[in-house]
Design an enzyme around this catalytic site. Sequence first.
Site, PDB file in Angstrom:
ATOM      1  N   GLY A  53       0.858  -1.180  -0.129  1.00  0.00           N
ATOM      2  CA  GLY A  53       0.049   0.167  -0.032  1.00  0.00           C
ATOM      3  C   GLY A  53       0.930   1.096  -0.085  1.00  0.00           C
ATOM      4  O   GLY A  53       2.006   1.365  -0.231  1.00  0.00           O
ATOM      5  N   ASN A  54       0.280   2.361   0.407  1.00  0.00           N
ATOM      6  CA  ASN A  54       1.045   3.561   0.478  1.00  0.00           C
ATOM      7  C   ASN A  54       0.306   4.569   1.436  1.00  0.00           C
ATOM      8  O   ASN A  54      -0.825   4.169   2.055  1.00  0.00           O
ATOM      9  CB  ASN A  54       1.267   4.309  -0.746  1.00  0.00           C
ATOM     10  CG  ASN A  54      -0.137   4.741  -1.411  1.00  0.00           C
ATOM     11  OD1 ASN A  54      -0.844   5.447  -1.098  1.00  0.00           O
ATOM     12  ND2 ASN A  54      -0.502   4.005  -2.636  1.00  0.00           N
ATOM     13  N   TYR A  55       0.956   5.765   1.634  1.00  0.00           N
ATOM     14  CA  TYR A  55       0.568   6.343   2.858  1.00  0.00           C
ATOM     15  C   TYR A  55      -0.636   7.319   2.621  1.00  0.00           C
ATOM     16  O   TYR A  55      -0.896   8.257   3.426  1.00  0.00           O
ATOM     17  CB  TYR A  55       1.843   7.403   3.310  1.00  0.00           C
ATOM     18  CG  TYR A  55       2.924   6.641   3.749  1.00  0.00           C
ATOM     19  CD1 TYR A  55       2.896   5.988   5.018  1.00  0.00           C
ATOM     20  CD2 TYR A  55       4.068   6.531   3.114  1.00  0.00           C
ATOM     21  CE1 TYR A  55       3.679   5.259   5.669  1.00  0.00           C
ATOM     22  CE2 TYR A  55       5.261   5.720   3.613  1.00  0.00           C
ATOM     23  CZ  TYR A  55       5.187   5.011   4.930  1.00  0.00           C
ATOM     24  OH  TYR A  55       6.025   4.133   5.369  1.00  0.00           O
ATOM     25  N   SER A  56      -1.276   7.300   1.325  1.00  0.00           N
ATOM     26  CA  SER A  56      -2.328   8.371   0.943  1.00  0.00           C
ATOM     27  C   SER A  56      -3.391   8.083   1.919  1.00  0.00           C
ATOM     28  O   SER A  56      -4.023   7.098   2.276  1.00  0.00           O
ATOM     29  CB  SER A  56      -2.799   8.003  -0.389  1.00  0.00           C
ATOM     30  OG  SER A  56      -4.038   8.758  -0.523  1.00  0.00           O
ATOM     31  N   ALA A  88      -3.839   7.532  -5.074  1.00  0.00           N
ATOM     32  CA  ALA A  88      -2.369   7.008  -5.210  1.00  0.00           C
ATOM     33  C   ALA A  88      -2.484   5.472  -5.366  1.00  0.00           C
ATOM     34  O   ALA A  88      -2.529   4.697  -4.328  1.00  0.00           O
ATOM     35  CB  ALA A  88      -1.543   7.352  -3.883  1.00  0.00           C
TER      36      ALA A  88
END
Length: 402
Positions: A210-213, A278
Site C-alpha cells: 500500500g502507500n501513505y495516502s 495514489a
Amino acid sequence: MQTLKGKHIVLGISGGIAAYKSAYLLRLLIKAGAEVQVVITPNGKEFITPATLAALSGKPVVSEFFAANTGEWHSHVDLGLWSDLMVIAPATASTIGKMAGGVADNMLITTYLSAKSHVMVAPAMDLDMWAHPSTQRNIATLEHDGVEIIQPASGELASHLTGKGRMQEPEEILRRVELYFSRNESLKGKRILVTAGPTYEDIDPVRFIGNYSSGKMGFAIAEEAAARGAEVTLVAGPVSLQTVHPRIRRIDVRSARQMLEAAEEAFEVCDAAILSAAVADYAPEHCHVSKIKRENIDGLELRLVRNPDIAAALGASKGKRKLVGFALETDHEHDNALVKMERKGLDMIVLNSLRNPLAGFNKDTNQVTVIKSDGYEKEYPAKDKRDVACDILDELECIEGF
Ligand code: PMT
C-alpha cells in the site's frame, strides 16, 4: 454589491464577549442584501442587547420558545426550513458541545437541529478552552456532521492571554458566506468522478502492498465539487474518512483493479474526472490463500505484475470529457508531470512535490502547481487541502469546453 440578495440567513449568537462583533457581521450581511433572522441564546443577551440586533436586522430577535409579550410560540422548524444558511457567530464551547450532543435546551440549538440548510460555525473562546480535548472532540463531531467550521484566529483574547480562540473578523465570515453562495451554483448539472486514497494490493490474507495516502486531498475535492452543485461519484481506496454531502455517491474499493472497474463505469456518465488516488503501480502476481508462514521459507520472493493505469485508460476513451490527474514526484518534478499529462491524455495535471514539507501524503495542507495541456501553468502557495480543492475546481471550470 448585493452579493447575498434574496438569501435567508439565520444568525445564531451565543454568550461570549465576541458577540459585540455579531452586530457588525449582521450589518455586513444586511448590506450585502441578505434577509437575516437573529436567534440568540439567553446568555448571548448578556453580551449584546436584542434591541440593537432587531434594529439592525429589521426583525424581532428570537430567543425564547415563547415570545415574552404575546406568548406566541416561535417555531424552530419553520425557521430551520426558511434558512438558506445558518451562521453561528460567536459559537461558545458550550454551544458547540450542545450542538455536538444534540442538547436542545434553547432556541438556537433547536433551530440548528431543524435546519435543512448548510451550517457554519465561528468559534470564540479562550485558548485553553479551544485546545481542550473535549472542545476538539466536539468540533470533530460537528465536522463529521457536515458543519463548516470557520477556524478561530490567533491573537489577543478577552482574558488578555494570547493564542488561538479569537472569533474570525466579521469581514472574513462574510467572505465565507459569499463563497458558499457563489460556489453553490457553479457546478450545478455537472457530474464529476473523483478517485481518492491509496490502493491495497494483497499479498496474503494479512499483508498487502500500500502507500501513505490518507484520502484527504480527494475527499476535499469531492466535498467542494458537491458543495458547488455537482453530482459526485467518489471512488475511494481504504481510508478512514467519512463523507456527509448528500450529492456524493461513494464507492469503496481496495485494489487498483477494483478502482479501475468502478472508475470506468462511473466515468461513462461524467463530465470530468479528477484522479487524486495514489494507485499502486504493481501488485503481487498471486495473492496467497493462507498466511505465508516464516517457518516454511528462508527468504521470500514476490513476483509483482503491473497494475492497470486508470488515468491512461480513462484518457484513451474520454472524448470531450475533461480529465485531471495528479503527479507526486521526488525529482525532475516538472518534466515528469508534463510527460505524465501527455502519456495519460490529461487536460490538466496537479503537481505536488514530496520535497515540500507542507505537501503530500496525510498532511492537512498541500502545495501544488497546476499545469494544463494548452501550456498554462500556475504555482499556488501551500494551503489547507480544502482551499487547494477550491483552486483545482476553479482551474477545471476554466478549461475550455468543460
Ligand atoms: O491522500 P492524501 O494523504 O491527502 O495525499 C494526497 C496525494 C499526495 C495522494 C495526492 O495529492 C496525489 O498526489 N495523488 C496522486 C499520487 C500518485 O499516485 O501520483 P502518480 O504520479 O504516481 O500518478 C499520476 C496520476 O496517475 C495520478 O492522477 C494517479 O491517480 C494516476 N494513476 C497512477 C497509477 C495508476 N496505476 N493509475 C492511475 O490512474
